[in-house]
Design a protein around this motif. Sequence first.
Motif, PDB file in Angstrom:
ATOM      1  N   ALA A   1      11.200   6.341 -10.024  1.00 14.53           N
ATOM      2  CA  ALA A   1      12.049   4.984 -10.043  1.00 14.53           C
ATOM      3  C   ALA A   1      11.694   4.394  -8.995  1.00 14.53           C
ATOM      4  CB  ALA A   1      13.410   5.401 -10.508  1.00 14.53           C
ATOM      5  N   ARG A   2      10.928   4.956  -8.079  1.00 10.30           N
ATOM      6  CA  ARG A   2      10.755   4.127  -6.568  1.00 10.30           C
ATOM      7  C   ARG A   2      12.079   4.046  -5.828  1.00 10.30           C
ATOM      8  NH1 ARG A   2       5.784   5.529  -5.823  1.00 10.30           N
ATOM      9  NH2 ARG A   2       4.424   4.978  -7.864  1.00 10.30           N
TER      10      ARG A   2
ATOM     11  N   LEU B   1       0.734  -1.208  -0.030  1.00 10.12           N
ATOM     12  CA  LEU B   1      -0.073   0.005  -0.130  1.00 10.12           C
ATOM     13  C   LEU B   1       0.801   1.168  -0.082  1.00 10.12           C
ATOM     14  CD1 LEU B   1      -2.808   0.898   0.081  1.00 10.12           C
ATOM     15  CD2 LEU B   1      -2.647   0.710   2.799  1.00 10.12           C
ATOM     16  N   TYR B   2       2.036   1.182   0.736  1.00 13.92           N
ATOM     17  CA  TYR B   2       2.812   2.156   0.587  1.00 13.92           C
ATOM     18  C   TYR B   2       3.960   2.283  -0.187  1.00 13.92           C
ATOM     19  CZ  TYR B   2       0.958   2.293   5.388  1.00 13.92           C
ATOM     20  OH  TYR B   2      -0.051   2.504   6.315  1.00 13.92           O
ATOM     21  N   TYR B   3       4.380   1.250  -0.822  1.00 12.20           N
ATOM     22  CA  TYR B   3       5.483   0.956  -1.631  1.00 12.20           C
ATOM     23  C   TYR B   3       5.181   0.972  -3.117  1.00 12.20           C
ATOM     24  CZ  TYR B   3       7.778  -0.388   2.610  1.00 12.20           C
ATOM     25  OH  TYR B   3       8.193  -0.312   3.843  1.00 12.20           O
ATOM     26  N   GLY B   4       4.080   0.570  -3.543  1.00 11.72           N
ATOM     27  CA  GLY B   4       3.430   0.607  -4.864  1.00 11.72           C
ATOM     28  C   GLY B   4       2.588   1.730  -5.268  1.00 11.72           C
ATOM     29  N   ALA B   5       2.273   1.938  -6.443  1.00  3.93           N
ATOM     30  CA  ALA B   5       1.635   3.157  -6.921  1.00  3.93           C
ATOM     31  C   ALA B   5      -0.037   3.012  -6.409  1.00  3.93           C
ATOM     32  CB  ALA B   5       1.643   3.607  -8.327  1.00  3.93           C
ATOM     33  N   PRO B   6      -0.779   3.832  -6.068  1.00  3.44           N
ATOM     34  CA  PRO B   6      -2.090   3.557  -5.638  1.00  3.44           C
ATOM     35  C   PRO B   6      -2.925   3.308  -7.022  1.00  3.44           C
ATOM     36  CG  PRO B   6      -1.355   5.659  -4.972  1.00  3.44           C
ATOM     37  CD  PRO B   6      -0.465   5.120  -5.903  1.00  3.44           C
TER      38      PRO B   6
ATOM     39  N   VAL C   1      14.759  14.765  -7.365  1.00  5.58           N
ATOM     40  CA  VAL C   1      13.856  14.085  -6.625  1.00  5.58           C
ATOM     41  C   VAL C   1      12.748  13.390  -7.256  1.00  5.58           C
ATOM     42  CG1 VAL C   1      12.030  14.386  -4.550  1.00  5.58           C
ATOM     43  CG2 VAL C   1      14.376  15.640  -4.509  1.00  5.58           C
ATOM     44  N   LEU C   2      12.294  14.132  -8.404  1.00  7.46           N
ATOM     45  CA  LEU C   2      11.179  13.445  -9.372  1.00  7.46           C
ATOM     46  C   LEU C   2      11.572  12.278  -9.926  1.00  7.46           C
ATOM     47  CD1 LEU C   2       8.477  13.833 -10.539  1.00  7.46           C
ATOM     48  CD2 LEU C   2       9.513  15.323 -12.499  1.00  7.46           C
TER      49      LEU C   2
END
Length: 308
Positions: free
Chosen positions: A197-198, A69-74, A191-192
């Motif tokens: 790139a996670r 939930l936190y590491y993947g894209a919503p 940062v973007l």
Amino acid sequence: MRSRNPVFSRRGFSRDHGYAGFNTAPQAGGPAVGTQGNPYAQGNPYAQPSGNPYAQNPYAQNPYAQQDLYYGAPPQAPASTGRMTMDDVVVRTASTLGVLVVAAALSWALLPVDDANIGRSYGLGIGAALIAMVLGFVQSFKRKASAPLILAYAAFEGVFLGVVSSVIDNRIASGAAMQAVLGTMAVFAAVLIAYKARWIRVNRRFYGFVMAASLGFVLLMMVNMLFAVFGGGDGLGFRSGALGVFFGIVGVVLGACFLALDFKQVEDGVAYGAPRQEAWLAAFGLTLTLVWIYLEFLRLIAILNQND
């Protein structure tokens, strides 16, 4: 407190206005636990089954039950009218920054910083900064984003930045303003890229660390300022010399961390179908963070040139 200022807590796109997914709690009358296989199946925070855009809470079960939930894209919300899109965020951020840049350029050109006028110009700049701070606090406490309020904040903040940049550029370090702009752009791009790139994972732990570090940083700078006001000189020396360089770098790093939080907020808002008006809130947050980074770069450049 729902301030978008980097020194205060961040307002996200969740039902209770905490940071998305990090400050939620089970809601009375919410969906029952038991949906299997899809942690988002119980609904999204902007579904409108009863006229309330925040009636459903996708984190009502357990915000820690699904680590991805936190590491993947919503999940992506279905496209519909009245929902925030990435284009909305880009356009409104460009508008806010455009007003800020125009105001800064006008104040640079119209408020001279020579020996005869620097006092008046600097006084107007400080006055504009105080007005911008008040407007920022008003927006932070409002339940909804206000475009006129945000644009007015950008205009007054631009006047302050124009005066400060002109003073440093003309009297301390020639070219400092352009160097600070390039540095801010470089941090934003870095940062973007890292976020897309996670390489940066914006989760509860990251959020807590950034907020705690920022609170400590701001409190330390406030103590230094009080010592400087009542004791004279550079206070405790946290904004001059080697310590000034160190804390300037810390300030830039914290600004970069807040950019990651801003990107996460935008991503969640688009994915969960936040109201289009919330794009102004995202623009406000990004503008605040970029101003923070720019000022830290400007201060760093001034300190380094004073030490030469």
